[in-house]
Design a protein around this motif. Structure first.
Motif, PDB file in Angstrom:
ATOM      1  N   ARG A   1     109.308  37.954 -16.787  1.00 45.32           N
ATOM      2  CA  ARG A   1     110.117  38.935 -17.668  1.00 45.32           C
ATOM      3  C   ARG A   1     109.228  39.883 -18.206  1.00 45.32           C
ATOM      4  N   TRP A   2     108.172  39.893 -18.596  1.00 46.57           N
ATOM      5  CA  TRP A   2     107.144  40.834 -18.957  1.00 46.57           C
ATOM      6  C   TRP A   2     106.696  42.015 -17.753  1.00 46.57           C
ATOM      7  N   LEU A   3     106.571  41.290 -16.722  1.00 45.63           N
ATOM      8  CA  LEU A   3     106.119  42.181 -15.386  1.00 45.63           C
ATOM      9  C   LEU A   3     107.265  43.154 -14.822  1.00 45.63           C
ATOM     10  N   PHE A   4     108.467  42.492 -14.832  1.00 44.05           N
ATOM     11  CA  PHE A   4     109.452  43.046 -14.072  1.00 44.05           C
ATOM     12  C   PHE A   4     110.894  43.164 -14.996  1.00 44.05           C
ATOM     13  N   LEU A   5     111.224  42.181 -15.928  1.00 39.90           N
ATOM     14  CA  LEU A   5     112.446  42.044 -16.321  1.00 39.90           C
ATOM     15  C   LEU A   5     112.561  43.256 -17.358  1.00 39.90           C
ATOM     16  N   TYR A   6     111.687  43.133 -18.388  1.00 41.82           N
ATOM     17  CA  TYR A   6     111.889  43.944 -19.584  1.00 41.82           C
ATOM     18  C   TYR A   6     111.721  45.491 -19.130  1.00 41.82           C
ATOM     19  N   PRO A   7     110.446  45.869 -18.399  1.00 40.29           N
ATOM     20  CA  PRO A   7     110.390  47.137 -17.954  1.00 40.29           C
ATOM     21  C   PRO A   7     111.646  47.689 -17.113  1.00 40.29           C
ATOM     22  N   GLY A   8     112.113  46.528 -16.416  1.00 42.26           N
ATOM     23  CA  GLY A   8     113.515  46.947 -15.564  1.00 42.26           C
ATOM     24  C   GLY A   8     114.647  47.200 -16.506  1.00 42.26           C
ATOM     25  N   VAL A   9     114.932  46.535 -17.349  1.00 44.82           N
ATOM     26  CA  VAL A   9     115.865  46.656 -18.344  1.00 44.82           C
ATOM     27  C   VAL A   9     115.934  47.997 -19.102  1.00 44.82           C
ATOM     28  N   ALA A  10     114.642  48.401 -19.552  1.00 43.24           N
ATOM     29  CA  ALA A  10     114.574  49.746 -20.115  1.00 43.24           C
ATOM     30  C   ALA A  10     114.525  50.633 -19.132  1.00 43.24           C
ATOM     31  N   LEU A  11     114.341  50.613 -18.071  1.00 43.85           N
ATOM     32  CA  LEU A  11     114.586  51.681 -16.980  1.00 43.85           C
ATOM     33  C   LEU A  11     115.925  51.901 -16.758  1.00 43.85           C
ATOM     34  N   LEU A  12     116.412  50.864 -16.528  1.00 40.07           N
ATOM     35  CA  LEU A  12     117.979  50.723 -16.392  1.00 40.07           C
ATOM     36  C   LEU A  12     118.963  51.442 -17.211  1.00 40.07           C
ATOM     37  N   VAL A  13     118.659  51.070 -18.599  1.00 34.63           N
ATOM     38  CA  VAL A  13     119.435  51.390 -19.793  1.00 34.63           C
ATOM     39  C   VAL A  13     119.048  53.092 -19.978  1.00 34.63           C
TER      40      VAL A  13
ATOM     41  N   ILE B   1     117.359  53.383  -9.993  1.00 35.67           N
ATOM     42  CA  ILE B   1     117.160  52.423  -8.971  1.00 35.67           C
ATOM     43  C   ILE B   1     115.833  51.612  -9.330  1.00 35.67           C
ATOM     44  N   LEU B   2     114.669  52.086  -9.818  1.00 35.25           N
ATOM     45  CA  LEU B   2     113.781  51.080 -10.150  1.00 35.25           C
ATOM     46  C   LEU B   2     113.931  50.144 -11.091  1.00 35.25           C
ATOM     47  N   GLY B   3     114.879  50.690 -12.132  1.00 38.38           N
ATOM     48  CA  GLY B   3     115.074  49.443 -12.990  1.00 38.38           C
ATOM     49  C   GLY B   3     115.983  48.289 -12.315  1.00 38.38           C
ATOM     50  N   VAL B   4     116.713  48.666 -11.361  1.00 39.74           N
ATOM     51  CA  VAL B   4     117.475  47.501 -10.837  1.00 39.74           C
ATOM     52  C   VAL B   4     116.660  46.772  -9.939  1.00 39.74           C
ATOM     53  N   GLN B   5     115.737  47.452  -9.263  1.00 34.49           N
ATOM     54  CA  GLN B   5     114.697  46.660  -8.281  1.00 34.49           C
ATOM     55  C   GLN B   5     113.701  45.868  -9.221  1.00 34.49           C
ATOM     56  N   PHE B   6     113.317  46.209 -10.318  1.00 31.21           N
ATOM     57  CA  PHE B   6     112.486  45.341 -11.183  1.00 31.21           C
ATOM     58  C   PHE B   6     113.304  44.080 -11.451  1.00 31.21           C
ATOM     59  N   ILE B   7     114.532  44.315 -12.097  1.00 35.12           N
ATOM     60  CA  ILE B   7     115.362  43.241 -12.265  1.00 35.12           C
ATOM     61  C   ILE B   7     115.564  42.201 -11.338  1.00 35.12           C
TER      62      ILE B   7
END
Length: 400
Positions: free
Chosen positions: A242-254, A288-294
């Protein structure tokens, strides 16, 4: 190479209550003193106990010195701090295990607080060198003021625990509880794995102030500051997606979706924030990066659950009926189709104008979000297929 310790047979009533476990690699100058100190504690406290030295291939006579001092010696062929400890825990006869380095940096004659907390129901008792005291020259400057504080802070945030010293080498635990964690790392990151899995398993963890003194080996430590520090940090990141992928992904996506929405619905005007096509292009990349991270975060968690590294989290159990290949494909294909139809509409509109020269500032304002939807939809669909393949492989492996 990863190794895994499986729970062994239950310890009978005649077995020792305590095993003091010491990993050892060429510690001839100090291992004897450490064993004698541990035996002094066991005898003075009236505890049924043993001292077990897990020797990792010493070539300086350390095993013989340990035996002469009263220890049981276990030879561990696979090199590595974690490998030695994993083998030692599996071979321990005690109900409780207190582990510590055989370099004389810890006082094995003062273990009463560790044993007391274990008897009181704690599953893991960590030493805390920052509360107990660090003698001059006992810990390198970078370890004391950068490495240990930073990694301990990261561990507390990632795993929601209050442990103040994540990497203290002196710690005690219930043998059965630790055997049930499925520990696997053979290197220095074993120290992080033990604490992380104990926290995730909601084991009862307590701390004891511990004094650290300069080791008496008279040679450089086996620890390598940057290499082993990175290995600890890498493990913490990979074990907590969640710290490596989820939280950065959500921030990028939003951020990406909000920017794309503003760019489409509110074209730039004089005196306003210039969300032109160049800005939209970067926002599309963030989306796109946000979706990929999530997607990676969900897949990492799914892999960990299937491998038995972590228990299935409540939210995954609760939404199990929704997390299916079919639902993922439908969501991904619906998003892809929406972007495709948007692109076709732009092409049709261009045809109505006779396929003449386009105004890029106007056309790209709609083409960029359309292409972004197609890319994100395909990522979701592919991720769903990959999750399904993982589940199929896992089921096949269980049947085999």
């Amino acid at each position: 190479m990863l190794i895994e310790v499986r729970p062994a047979a239950a310890v009978d009533d005649a077995a020792p209550e305590l095993t003091v476990l010491m990993p050892c690699l060429n510690e001839a100058r100090t291992v004897g003193a450490c064993v004698r100190a541990a035996r002094s504690f066991i005898e003075g406290a009236g505890v049924r106990g043993e001292v077990l030295v897990a020797d990792n291939g010493s070539e300086d006579g350390s095993p013989d010195i340990a035996r002469e001092a009263g220890a049981r010696v276990l030879h561990v062929a696979q090199r590595g701090y974690g490998a030695a400890l994993l083998a030692g825990v599996a071979a321990a006869r005690g109900r409780y295990v207190i582990m510590g380095d055989a370099d004389d940096s810890y006082d094995f004659s003062r273990l009463s607080e560790f044993l007391g907390k274990l008897r009181g129901g704690a599953h893991l008792v960590m030493g805390n060198r920052f509360r107990g005291g660090i003698a001059p020259n006992a810990m390198p400057f970078l370890h004391r003021y950068l490495g240990n504080p930073v990694l301990s802070f990261v561990g507390r945030v990632f795993f929601r625990t209050r442990i103040g010293d994540f990497h203290c080498g002196l710690r005690g635990f219930s043998r059965d509880a630790v055997l049930g964690l499925g520990l696997i790392t053979p290197g220095m990151e074993f120290a992080s794995e033990l604490v992380a899995k104990a926290a995730l398993a909601r084991l009862r963890i307590e701390e004891v102030p511990t004094t650290l003194r300069p080791d008496g080996r008279g040679r450089p430590s086996h620890l390598r500051t940057w290499r082993d520090g990175w290995r600890h940090l890498r493990f913490l990141l990979l074990f907590c997606p969640r710290w490596l992928f989820l939280y950065p992904g959500v921030a990028l996506l939003v951020a990406g979706l909000a920017g794309l929405g503003l760019g489409v619905l509110a074209p730039p005007a004089p005196g306003t924030l210039p969300f032109g096509i160049h800005t939209l292009l970067y926002l599309a990349g963030a989306t796109i990066l946000g979706v990929q991270f999530i997607v990676f975060a969900l897949l990492s968690k799914w892999i960990a659950v299937l491998a038995g590294l972590v228990a299935e989290p409540p939210w995954m159990t609760r939404w199990a009926s929704s997390f299916t290949i079919e639902n993922g494909l439908m969501l991904g294909l619906a998003t892809f189709t929406a972007g495709l139809f948007w692109s076709l509409w732009l092409t049709f509109d261009w045809g109505r104008r006779g396929f003449g020269q386009l105004d890029p500032l106007e056309t790209m304002r709609y083409a960029i979000p359309a292409i972004t939807m197609m890319a994100c939809g395909m990522q979701a669909a592919i991720g769903s297929f990959f999750a399904g393949a993982l589940h199929f492989c896992w089921r096949s492996a269980r049947v085999a």
